[in-house]
Design a protein around this motif. Structure first.
Motif, PDB file in Angstrom:
ATOM      1  N   SER A 304      21.969  16.444  31.830  1.00 55.50           N
ATOM      2  CA  SER A 304      22.527  16.506  33.151  1.00 55.50           C
ATOM      3  C   SER A 304      23.367  15.305  33.624  1.00 55.50           C
ATOM      4  O   SER A 304      23.039  14.361  33.495  1.00 55.50           O
ATOM      5  CB  SER A 304      21.559  16.849  34.218  1.00 55.50           C
ATOM      6  OG  SER A 304      20.455  15.753  34.512  1.00 55.50           O
ATOM      7  N   THR A 314      21.209  13.035  39.869  1.00 48.43           N
ATOM      8  CA  THR A 314      20.929  14.010  38.858  1.00 48.43           C
ATOM      9  C   THR A 314      21.395  13.563  37.337  1.00 48.43           C
ATOM     10  O   THR A 314      21.473  14.566  36.504  1.00 48.43           O
ATOM     11  CB  THR A 314      21.793  15.357  39.091  1.00 48.43           C
ATOM     12  OG1 THR A 314      23.060  15.063  39.620  1.00 48.43           O
ATOM     13  CG2 THR A 314      21.058  16.077  40.554  1.00 48.43           C
ATOM     14  N   ASN A 340      24.903  13.320  30.798  1.00 50.16           N
ATOM     15  CA  ASN A 340      26.208  14.191  31.304  1.00 50.16           C
ATOM     16  C   ASN A 340      26.959  14.575  30.066  1.00 50.16           C
ATOM     17  O   ASN A 340      28.032  14.141  29.786  1.00 50.16           O
ATOM     18  CB  ASN A 340      27.282  13.213  32.306  1.00 50.16           C
ATOM     19  CG  ASN A 340      28.329  14.000  32.526  1.00 50.16           C
ATOM     20  OD1 ASN A 340      28.078  14.982  33.040  1.00 50.16           O
ATOM     21  ND2 ASN A 340      29.243  13.252  33.061  1.00 50.16           N
TER      22      ASN A 340
END
Length: 445
Positions: A304, A314, A340
């Motif tokens: 994430s 996050t 990410n």
């Protein structure tokens, strides 16, 4: 507090050392082994901001480890000397590649009963698939910890690991001192505690194992080193069937991350954000029975990234994990990582002989969040207007034992075909596609 806990761990070990029957029987075994590795590497079309478009680096790593076994007690130590030369000004080379004359391990381990070992001192750790706690071999340096560790292994291969540590900060930590190969001992971080456990059920069903774990990281500011005050709980599980000739293998690992953290390291940032992050790795393959034992596999990784919600954090934190096995070579390279990212891919592996193994892979890479920094590149577009396609990575590797178990040659190359994000993001360097190559020669003794 740290010294008190270490003293407590050592006091728990001392009775076993004194009472151990091995000392009375005077059974002593000393073993010393080591390796020397030389690596030459080069990169062009740099993807990182504020670094040279091209760079070359020559590094040497000497690793010597010794163990003294006295019955049920082991005294162990390891010294790693990692030096590097020829890198450019503003190179991306850091302490993971240059860390001169560092005592990586210095510990005492006691085995009070068969299958149980208690270790205290300074040590490295490699747990499970190494994605959250790992000692990867590609970087020259290794993460180390000061603390205590309990390991239990049953006859049926079920296992349990519990640990409490303070991670070491690699020193020196300024680029100028790193480039100068300055000798400075690493420091145990007084402001970080890292502890947790890992349990493995060797045969959940058939040849499939189950691994579950939980890790806690507690971080606070130091006077000279402000932090994001991470207070993280990471818990997850891993299902795995190991590769075998003529069989299908698979692996699925997933983890959730909860807790509190701050958006920046600024001393004026005192607002805690709720952490809501996670990652998934999935892989399935088959090893064929033909002469080269080729294995073809498909893989998928997700981790994430940061969102627009001002009350949450996050972006997944990979803690002390290794990423070479999943994402390719590191050092001057290493654009992909466990943050990410959305990345499917395929891999081909083969062993033409006992001395030679080959690997080729290709994987695409997208951003899980278009407004966050892409994986390990430090390239960001807070507006999200640069899209979410990071690029496609191609990798080749060949390893051959020139002298079995003594002298090994490794050749590797990676090519990152940059996508729209790496071309258009505001802080992305205006360079061509990234090309990387390395040659390693390792001697074991």
């Amino acid at each position: 507090m740290a010294s008190a806990r270490i003293r407590l761990a050592c006091s728990a070990i001392l009775p076993f050392v004194v009472a151990s029957p091995a000392f009375a029987q005077d059974k002593v075994k000393l073993s010393i082994n080591g390796s020397v590795r030389a690596r030459a590497e080069t990169i062009t079309g740099q993807f990182r901001p504020n670094t040279p478009e091209s760079d070359s680096f020559l590094s040497f790593r000497t690793d010597v480890a010794a163990k003294l076994d006295i019955g049920a007690v082991t005294f162990g130590g390891e010294v790693i000397d990692a030096r590097g030369y020829g890198e450019s000004d503003k190179s991306s080379v850091r302490t993971s590649e240059i860390n001169d004359i560092e005592p990586a391990q210095l510990y005492v381990a006691v085995r009070p009963v068969k299958g149980v070992q208690l270790t205290a001192g300074k040590f490295s750790m490699d747990i499970g698939a190494s994605r959250l706690v790992g000692r990867t071999d590609f970087p020259n340096g290794v993460p180390t910890y000061l603390g205590a560790k309990l390991e239990a292994l049953a006859k049926n291969k079920n296992a349990l690991i519990l640990f409490w540590t303070r991670p070491f900060t690699a020193l020196p930590d300024t680029p100028a001192d790193i480039y100068d190969n300055k000798v400075q001992l690493d420091r145990a971080t007084e402001n970080i505690e890292f502890f947790g456990g890992n349990a493995t059920l060797a045969r959940l069903f058939g040849k499939t194992s189950l691994e579950t774990y939980g890790y806690r990281l507690i971080e606070h500011d130091r006077t000279t080193h402000p932090t994001r005050n991470r207070r993280l709980v990471t818990f997850g599980a891993r299902l795995r069937r190991a590769p075998a000739k003529g069989a299908v293998d698979y692996e699925v690992e997933a983890a959730l991350q909860r807790g509190l953290a701050r958006a920046t390291t600024s001393v004026s940032d005192v607002r805690d954000l709720k952490v809501r992050a996670g990652f998934v790795h999935a892989e399935a393959g088959r090893t064929f029975t033909s002469k080269w034992a080729p294995r073809v596999s498909a893989m998928f990784d997700y981790a994430s990234g940061e969102t627009k919600n001002p009350n949450t954090y996050t972006r997944f934190d990979t803690l002390y994990g290794a990423r070479r096995a999943d994402f390719g070579p590191l050092s001057l390279y290493g654009p992909l990582g466990r943050a990410n990212i959305v990345s499917p891919g395929v891999r081909f592996e083969a062993k033409p002989s006992k001395r030679l193994d080959l690997m080729a892979s290709v994987r695409g890479a997208w951003l899980a969040s278009a407004i966050d920094s892409f994986a390990s590149t430090s390239v960001t577009d807070k507006t999200g207007k640069s899209g979410s396609y990071g690029g496609t990575q191609f990798e080749l590797r060949a390893r051959r034992w020139l002298v079995p178990q003594k002298l090994k040659l490794e050749l590797g190359a990676a090519y990152l075909a940059k996508g729209g994000f790496l071309k258009d993001a505001p802080n992305s360097p205006h360079t061509a596609d990234t090309k990387f190559g390395h040659a390693d020669l390792s001697f074991a003794f």
